[in-house]
Every structure is written in structure tokens, then in C-alpha cells.
Design a protein around this motif. Structure first.
Motif, PDB file in Angstrom:
ATOM      1  N   VAL A   1     -38.016   5.619 -29.478  1.00  0.00           N
ATOM      2  CA  VAL A   1     -36.716   5.252 -30.058  1.00  0.00           C
ATOM      3  C   VAL A   1     -36.925   4.615 -31.423  1.00  0.00           C
ATOM      4  CG1 VAL A   1     -34.687   3.779 -29.774  1.00  0.00           C
ATOM      5  CG2 VAL A   1     -35.622   4.998 -27.804  1.00  0.00           C
ATOM      6  N   VAL A   2     -37.929   3.750 -31.528  1.00  0.00           N
ATOM      7  CA  VAL A   2     -38.253   3.123 -32.811  1.00  0.00           C
ATOM      8  C   VAL A   2     -38.572   4.192 -33.857  1.00  0.00           C
ATOM      9  CG1 VAL A   2     -39.840   1.588 -34.017  1.00  0.00           C
ATOM     10  CG2 VAL A   2     -39.114   1.048 -31.681  1.00  0.00           C
TER      11      VAL A   2
ATOM     12  N   SER B   1     -23.726   6.823 -42.067  1.00  0.00           N
ATOM     13  CA  SER B   1     -24.747   7.861 -42.250  1.00  0.00           C
ATOM     14  C   SER B   1     -25.932   7.697 -41.305  1.00  0.00           C
ATOM     15  CB  SER B   1     -25.255   7.845 -43.703  1.00  0.00           C
ATOM     16  OG  SER B   1     -24.196   8.037 -44.611  1.00  0.00           O
ATOM     17  N   LEU B   2     -25.851   6.718 -40.400  1.00  0.00           N
ATOM     18  CA  LEU B   2     -26.956   6.434 -39.475  1.00  0.00           C
ATOM     19  C   LEU B   2     -26.450   6.515 -38.029  1.00  0.00           C
ATOM     20  CD1 LEU B   2     -28.466   3.392 -41.422  1.00  0.00           C
ATOM     21  CD2 LEU B   2     -29.435   5.704 -41.301  1.00  0.00           C
ATOM     22  N   PRO B   3     -26.104   7.709 -37.567  1.00  0.00           N
ATOM     23  CA  PRO B   3     -25.509   7.831 -36.223  1.00  0.00           C
ATOM     24  C   PRO B   3     -26.447   7.450 -35.086  1.00  0.00           C
ATOM     25  CG  PRO B   3     -25.986  10.000 -37.154  1.00  0.00           C
ATOM     26  CD  PRO B   3     -26.192   9.013 -38.257  1.00  0.00           C
ATOM     27  N   TYR B   4     -27.753   7.712 -35.239  1.00  0.00           N
ATOM     28  CA  TYR B   4     -28.660   7.364 -34.142  1.00  0.00           C
ATOM     29  C   TYR B   4     -28.772   5.853 -33.987  1.00  0.00           C
ATOM     30  CZ  TYR B   4     -32.654   7.412 -30.999  1.00  0.00           C
ATOM     31  OH  TYR B   4     -33.476   7.228 -29.916  1.00  0.00           O
ATOM     32  N   LEU B   5     -28.746   5.145 -35.098  1.00  0.00           N
ATOM     33  CA  LEU B   5     -28.758   3.682 -35.040  1.00  0.00           C
ATOM     34  C   LEU B   5     -27.521   3.167 -34.308  1.00  0.00           C
ATOM     35  CD1 LEU B   5     -30.591   1.376 -36.019  1.00  0.00           C
ATOM     36  CD2 LEU B   5     -29.132   1.210 -38.035  1.00  0.00           C
TER      37      LEU B   5
ATOM     38  N   SER C   1     -24.991   0.936 -29.183  1.00  0.00           N
ATOM     39  CA  SER C   1     -24.157   1.206 -28.004  1.00  0.00           C
ATOM     40  C   SER C   1     -24.975   1.098 -26.725  1.00  0.00           C
ATOM     41  CB  SER C   1     -23.540   2.607 -28.104  1.00  0.00           C
ATOM     42  OG  SER C   1     -22.638   2.693 -29.184  1.00  0.00           O
ATOM     43  N   GLU C   2     -26.189   1.624 -26.748  1.00  0.00           N
ATOM     44  CA  GLU C   2     -27.033   1.578 -25.562  1.00  0.00           C
ATOM     45  C   GLU C   2     -27.486   0.157 -25.246  1.00  0.00           C
ATOM     46  OE1 GLU C   2     -29.353   3.723 -22.455  1.00  0.00           O
ATOM     47  OE2 GLU C   2     -27.350   3.567 -23.329  1.00  0.00           O
TER      48      GLU C   2
ATOM     49  N   ARG D   1     -21.352   7.755 -14.300  1.00  0.00           N
ATOM     50  CA  ARG D   1     -20.960   7.803 -15.715  1.00  0.00           C
ATOM     51  C   ARG D   1     -22.160   7.810 -16.633  1.00  0.00           C
ATOM     52  NH1 ARG D   1     -15.569   5.688 -18.088  1.00  0.00           N
ATOM     53  NH2 ARG D   1     -14.094   6.406 -16.516  1.00  0.00           N
ATOM     54  N   TYR D   2     -23.196   7.089 -16.236  1.00  0.00           N
ATOM     55  CA  TYR D   2     -24.384   6.953 -17.081  1.00  0.00           C
ATOM     56  C   TYR D   2     -25.608   7.323 -16.244  1.00  0.00           C
ATOM     57  CZ  TYR D   2     -21.010   4.048 -19.611  1.00  0.00           C
ATOM     58  OH  TYR D   2     -19.881   3.580 -20.253  1.00  0.00           O
ATOM     59  N   PRO D   3     -26.017   8.583 -16.236  1.00  0.00           N
ATOM     60  CA  PRO D   3     -27.195   8.992 -15.457  1.00  0.00           C
ATOM     61  C   PRO D   3     -28.424   8.182 -15.860  1.00  0.00           C
ATOM     62  CG  PRO D   3     -25.982  10.906 -16.253  1.00  0.00           C
ATOM     63  CD  PRO D   3     -25.373   9.713 -16.921  1.00  0.00           C
ATOM     64  N   ALA D   4     -29.299   7.930 -14.888  1.00  0.00           N
ATOM     65  CA  ALA D   4     -30.512   7.116 -15.097  1.00  0.00           C
ATOM     66  C   ALA D   4     -30.156   5.826 -15.824  1.00  0.00           C
ATOM     67  CB  ALA D   4     -31.558   7.902 -15.883  1.00  0.00           C
ATOM     68  N   PRO D   5     -29.302   4.992 -15.241  1.00  0.00           N
ATOM     69  CA  PRO D   5     -28.773   3.825 -15.962  1.00  0.00           C
ATOM     70  C   PRO D   5     -29.821   2.786 -16.341  1.00  0.00           C
ATOM     71  CG  PRO D   5     -28.173   3.725 -13.648  1.00  0.00           C
ATOM     72  CD  PRO D   5     -28.766   5.077 -13.878  1.00  0.00           C
ATOM     73  N   ASP D   6     -30.946   2.720 -15.611  1.00  0.00           N
ATOM     74  CA  ASP D   6     -31.973   1.724 -15.936  1.00  0.00           C
ATOM     75  C   ASP D   6     -32.784   2.112 -17.164  1.00  0.00           C
ATOM     76  OD1 ASP D   6     -31.204   0.222 -13.766  1.00  0.00           O
ATOM     77  OD2 ASP D   6     -32.710   1.076 -12.424  1.00  0.00           O
ATOM     78  N   THR D   7     -32.701   3.375 -17.570  1.00  0.00           N
ATOM     79  CA  THR D   7     -33.472   3.866 -18.708  1.00  0.00           C
ATOM     80  C   THR D   7     -32.709   3.607 -20.005  1.00  0.00           C
ATOM     81  OG1 THR D   7     -34.438   5.611 -17.362  1.00  0.00           O
ATOM     82  CG2 THR D   7     -34.557   5.897 -19.742  1.00  0.00           C
ATOM     83  N   PHE D   8     -33.431   3.119 -21.007  1.00  0.00           N
ATOM     84  CA  PHE D   8     -32.832   2.923 -22.333  1.00  0.00           C
ATOM     85  C   PHE D   8     -32.864   4.261 -23.058  1.00  0.00           C
ATOM     86  CE2 PHE D   8     -32.605   1.702 -26.776  1.00  0.00           C
ATOM     87  CZ  PHE D   8     -31.651   0.699 -26.765  1.00  0.00           C
ATOM     88  N   HIS D   9     -31.705   4.891 -23.167  1.00  0.00           N
ATOM     89  CA  HIS D   9     -31.646   6.275 -23.647  1.00  0.00           C
ATOM     90  C   HIS D   9     -30.467   6.421 -24.623  1.00  0.00           C
ATOM     91  CE1 HIS D   9     -32.277  10.569 -23.637  1.00  0.00           C
ATOM     92  NE2 HIS D   9     -31.080  10.821 -23.147  1.00  0.00           N
ATOM     93  N   PRO D  10     -30.656   6.060 -25.896  1.00  0.00           N
ATOM     94  CA  PRO D  10     -29.548   6.151 -26.860  1.00  0.00           C
ATOM     95  C   PRO D  10     -28.977   7.556 -27.001  1.00  0.00           C
ATOM     96  CG  PRO D  10     -31.386   4.888 -27.769  1.00  0.00           C
ATOM     97  CD  PRO D  10     -31.877   5.519 -26.514  1.00  0.00           C
ATOM     98  N   GLU D  11     -29.815   8.558 -26.761  1.00  0.00           N
ATOM     99  CA  GLU D  11     -29.367   9.946 -26.934  1.00  0.00           C
ATOM    100  C   GLU D  11     -28.232  10.306 -25.985  1.00  0.00           C
ATOM    101  OE1 GLU D  11     -33.468   9.615 -28.530  1.00  0.00           O
ATOM    102  OE2 GLU D  11     -32.461   8.963 -26.689  1.00  0.00           O
ATOM    103  N   ARG D  12     -28.015   9.522 -24.927  1.00  0.00           N
ATOM    104  CA  ARG D  12     -26.964   9.859 -23.974  1.00  0.00           C
ATOM    105  C   ARG D  12     -25.601   9.959 -24.670  1.00  0.00           C
ATOM    106  NH1 ARG D  12     -27.362   7.173 -19.444  1.00  0.00           N
ATOM    107  NH2 ARG D  12     -29.193   5.874 -19.889  1.00  0.00           N
TER     108      ARG D  12
END
Length: 546
Positions: A354-355, A379-383, A388-389, A435-446
Motif C-alpha cells: 500500500v505504501v 488528483s490522488l484517488p488512491y490516497l 477511507s479504509e 458489505r466489506y469482504p475480508a474486513p480484517d484486511t487493510f485493503h484500500p482497493e476495495r
């Protein structure tokens, strides 16, 4: 001796009468409404469901109950009826759409009556004075011009944070707390913290720490059985009253000191106050800059409305920014924001991919000649997905701040009695795997993978700051603060797992200490500048940082 015995006998008799009255009252209410109440676990006399909740992990217990009883659960905690909302839909239906009925607060005996946290809009009952506080806070924290006006303060504060991380990265949690505390002091009162040992920040830390230590079992009991506040301090179990009296004195100092200094600054911008601080005197420099409080003071003084009552309420409005401990003390403010930043460092340590992805985006959009600024945000949507995550992964207030129903209400097929405490289980709303599959995982791409309509409906920002008329008025300021800090930390630093003496990586656990606010358990990480020019770039962001 006989007088003491008489007092004890009277106390025992009064307690017995209260218990009999309470049992009969609960029997009558259950007979009247029991079949129409929402489902919930079986209750026992006097205790209700308190024995099933425990002191830790209540959000998880309530989440487990949802699998059996559904998203709306009725329970009793000792003598208080409570409604648990385990879904965003139920929370919006009641707290947002029926906010006129659901905007009151339960009375917090320990915080308000014994600690002296009054007036405070976070704890205040719904009414005229609360609405006045809301007007002040919306004007100071939600107005677009004011938010833009705070941006130079946020830039300088972020520059200071980056500088301290370069100098002593191992103390990153302490730096984060001082960063947020300093920002809130400057925005609320116009006071720039001169050092890490600034007296006002230390005062707030001391009061909050003492209040949190006290607000456990004794605090819970006195809130549910307010008559306990009248037992003598010398009586067995009455020691909490002595501690509460000490906290009350510090609380009043926390309300009064920065307020009086800011008020003096309105009269004389170049003002230095020789102020008492417990057993010693110290000179506190005041810069006289415009702030949330000084702007209100000037406005009310001009209109001739600055009465002693108004002054007390202004202290309460400003204190929400000065320091924040929702549920346990206050709301908004420092602790929730610093908790999100602590969670950020933990997530970046555990998820190096992620970094890397965020840094690639920043390098592509911003380059190496400068650091990210507010105009880069769109201009920084992934950030944006990372932030949000973070809100979703560890919401600082697992159970929000409880609301109170002011009149009987009906929802779906159930009856909800007046006076019920409403508890939104924000943790489960943001961790529900449906609503949030694999909720324990930090996954910004969701959030990138979701349909835009679904992404908007599941946006953690719509849940994590509360609901209805009690939604946090400082949410936009907090969001700006977090975005700028996160963007610049990622631009300047690499974050890795720390290593032990043998050179082995130390993998921290994603464990959060539940309480009033959810903190990551203490952990270590390695924070190093990405470029040799990091220090000069930080100075450019901070401007004339001293």
C-alpha cells in the motif's frame, strides 16, 4: 456512633425501597410493552444485560448478538433501556431521518456532575443552548472560508510533525499526539504551542488520562445509579468521590485557563499572562491571532451579548476542539484524530504494498520538487481510498456516543420506549463482511473495485463521524488534517517493520485496545526519509516554523 448507625440504616432502607420500586417498574413496563419490544438477550432482575456485556470488547459482543437477534436489539443495562443499532440502515432510519426524537443525550453523572464537564455540546441535552453551540461550531468549523483559513495552520503543523519524525522517528506516537493537540490549541484559542512540553497540552493530557482511569467500573455504576454520588467519601467504595473531586478541579482549570488567555488576547494582541498552575507560576506567551474562540468573543462583545452565562458556554464550545474523549470525556478534538494517524502507521507497517502504490501515485502527480498540498487532493484517488479504509479498519469510536430517545417511538413492527439509550455499533457497520469482504484486511482497493453507487453508500465517512444532528461538526477539519498529514508522511518517509537485535523483522499485531476510543496496541516500526533532501522539503512546507 449512633448517628453513623442511623445514617447507615437509612441508606440501607432507602436502597431497599429503590430496588423494590425499580423491580416493580420494570415488571410493569415489560408487561405493557414486552411483546412489542425489539428482540434481545434474556434479562435478569436488577442487572438486566450488563453482566453479558463486560467491560472490554462490547462492540464484538453486540455484533455477535446481531447474528441471533438481527440489526436492532433491545436490552437493559441495569435500570436503563438501550437499543443497539447494528446496521447503517437502522441508524439512518432513526438517528438521521427521525433526528427530532433521537438527538438527546443520556445524562452522564460522572462526567457532568462530578467531573464538571459542563457546559459541553458533546454531552449537553438537546435544547436551546445545544442549538446555540451548534450554530457556533458550524460557523467556525464548517464554513468554507474558515476551513480555507485554517489551511496555513495545518501546513505549518504538518511541517513540524515531519521535522520531529526526521529527528526522532521512534517517538512517532508522541509526535502525532503533540501534532494534533497543537493544531487544536491554535485553531480553538489562537495559541501556538512553543514546545513539546507546552503547559496547555500537558494539562489536557493529564485531565484526560485521570478521567479515563476513573471512568471505569465506578463511573459506570454511578451513571446507572446516580444516588451513589451521595455516599460519603469515607464510606467503603467511596474513594472514587475523592478522585472525582481532584479531577473536577483540573477540569475547571482546563476550561478556564485557555479561555481567559484568549479573552485577554482579544483586548491586547501582544499579551503575556502570568498564570497560576497548581503550585507554581509560569509565563505563557500568547500570540493574539484570530481563532475560533476569539472570533466568537469579538462578535458577542460587539453585539453586547457577552454575558457570564455566554462566557461559560463559550468555554464549553472551545473545549471540544482543545481536547477530545468521546463517551469518556468529550468529542471531536485530538484523540480521535491522533488515533487514526496511529492506525495509519500500523497499517503501513503491515501492508508495504500500500505504501509503494501510494508513493508511486504521489510521485507521478506531485513529483519531487515539492510536497503534496490541498490542491492535489482530487488528483490522488488512491490516497483517498487509504483514508477511507483507515476510517473503516479502526473507527476510533466503536460505539459512537449514545443518543437518547425523547418520546415513545415505533419502528418496523416494534415499540421503542421513551428514554431509551441508542447505541450505534459503528464497528460492526464497518466490519460486516456482507458489505466489506475480508474486513480484517487493510485493503484500500476495495473502494476502487466497488460500483460508484455502492461505494458512496458504503463510504465510511458517512458513519464514522456520527449521525443526525449530533454528527461531529469538526469532521471536515479532521478529514483535511488527516489527509494532509498522511499525504506528506508518505511523500517524505518509507515505513517498514522494525527489526530486533538479531536483525529479524518484528511483525506487529493488528490489535486495538477497546475503551472509550480504540487505540492500536503499542508497536514499533521503522520510519526513514526517502530522499536526502527531505529536511529542506519539509521546511518549505512548514514555512517559518520555529
Amino acid at each position: 456512633m449512633s448517628l453513623v448507625l442511623d445514617l447507615c440504616a437509612t441508606a440501607v432502607l432507602g436502597t431497599a425501597i429503590s430496588i423494590v420500586y425499580w423491580v416493580l417498574k420494570q415488571w410493569w413496563l415489560d408487561a405493557q410493552y414486552g411483546t412489542f419490544l425489539p428482540p434481545g438477550p434474556r434479562r435478569i432482575p436488577l442487572v438486566g444485560n450488563a453482566h453479558q456485556l463486560g467491560l472490554d470488547g462490547q462492540h464484538k459482543t453486540l455484533s455477535d448478538w446481531s447474528k441471533r437477534y438481527g440489526d436492532v436489539i433491545f436490552m437493559r443495562v441495569f435500570n436503563k433501556p438501550a437499543l443497539v443499532l447494528n446496521s447503517a440502515e437502522a441508524a439512518r432510519d432513526l438517528l438521521d431521518k427521525r433526528s427530532a426524537k433521537y438527538s438527546d443525550r443520556p445524562h452522564f453523572t460522572l462526567l457532568v456532575d462530578m467531573f464538571g464537564s459542563d457546559p459541553n455540546p458533546a454531552l449537553m441535552p438537546y435544547g436551546p443552548w445545544w442549538r446555540q453551540h451548534r450554530v457556533w461550531l458550524h460557523s467556525g468549523l464548517m464554513d468554507k472560508d474558515n476551513l480555507v483559513g485554517y489551511q496555513p495552520i495545518l501546513r505549518k503543523g504538518t511541517g513540524r510533525l515531519l521535522s520531529t519524525l526526521i529527528d526522532s522517528p521512534d517517538d512517532f506516537i508522541a509526535h502525532v499526539k503533540r501534532f494534533v493537540g497543537g493544531l487544536m490549541l491554535e485553531i480553538a484559542y489562537g495559541h501556538t504551542a512553543a514546545s513539546a512540553d507546552d503547559e496547555l497540552i500537558m494539562l489536557a493530557d493529564t485531565v484526560v488520562r485521570e478521567a479515563m482511569d476513573e471512568g471505569s467500573i465506578a463511573g459506570t455504576l454511578v451513571d446507572y445509579f446516580p444516588s451513589l454520588r451521595y455516599i460519603p467519601a469515607w464510606f467503603p467504595g467511596g474513594g472514587f468521590k475523592r478522585r472525582a473531586a481532584r479531577i473536577h478541579g483540573m477540569m475547571r482549570e482546563m476550561y478556564d485557563r485557555p479561555y481567559e488567555q484568549a479573552k485577554a488576547a482579544v483586548v491586547s494582541p501582544e499579551y503575556y499572562l502570568l498564570s497560576p498552575c497548581s503550585s507554581y507560576f509560569s509565563v505563557v506567551a500568547w500570540n493574539g491571532k484570530a481563532s475560533f474562540l476569539t472570533t466568537l468573543l469579538e462578535s458577542l462583545a460587539t453585539d453586547g451579548d457577552l454575558t457570564p452565562e455566554h462566557e461559560e458556554h463559550l468555554k464549553g464550545a472551545a473545549i471540544v476542539l482543545y481536547t477530545g474523549k468521546p463517551q469518556q470525556l468529550l468529542t471531536c478534538g485530538t484523540d480521535t484524530t491522533s488515533t487514526v494517524l496511529a492506525s495509519f502507521f500500523l497499517a503501513m507497517t503491515l501492508y508495504p504494498e500500500v505504501v509503494k502504490k501510494a508513493q508511486d501515485e504521489i510521485d507521478r502527480v506531485v513529483g519531487n520538487a515539492r510536497l503534496p498540498d490541498f490542491e492535489d487532493r482530487s488528483s490522488l484517488p488512491y490516497l483517498e481510498c487509504i483514508l477511507s479504509e483507515l476510517y473503516r479498519w479502526n473507527p476510533p469510536l466503536y460505539l459512537g456516543v449514545p443518543h437518547r430517545l425523547t418520546t415513545d417511538d415505533d419502528y418496523r413492527r416494534w415499540h421503542i420506549p421513551r428514554g431509551s439509550m441508542i447505541i450505534p455499533n459503528i464497528w460492526w457497520m464497518l466490519r460486516n463482511p456482507e458489505r466489506y469482504p475480508a474486513p480484517d484486511t487493510f485493503h484500500p482497493e476495495r473502494f476502487q473495485e466497488m460500483d460508484p453507487i455502492v461505494a458512496d453508500a458504503t463510504n465510511p465517512r458517512n458513519l464514522v463521524f456520527g449521525f443526525g444532528r449530533r454528527i461531529c461538526p469538526g469532521r471536515q477539519l479532521a478529514d483535511q488534517t488527516l489527509w494532509l498529514a498522511i499525504a506528506n508522511i508518505l511523500a517524505v518517509f518509507n515505513i517498514h517493520k522494525a527489526r530486533d537485535a538479531d536483525g529479524n523483522e518484528i511483525t506487529p499485531e493488528a490489535v486495538f485496545v477497546s475503551g472509550g476510543i480504540s487505540h492500536p496496541r503499542p508497536f514499533k516500526c521503522e520510519i526513514r526519509p526517502r530522499l536526502e533532501s527531505a529536511a529542506s522539503r519539509v521546511q518549505c512546507l512548514a514555512g517559518s516554523v520555529t
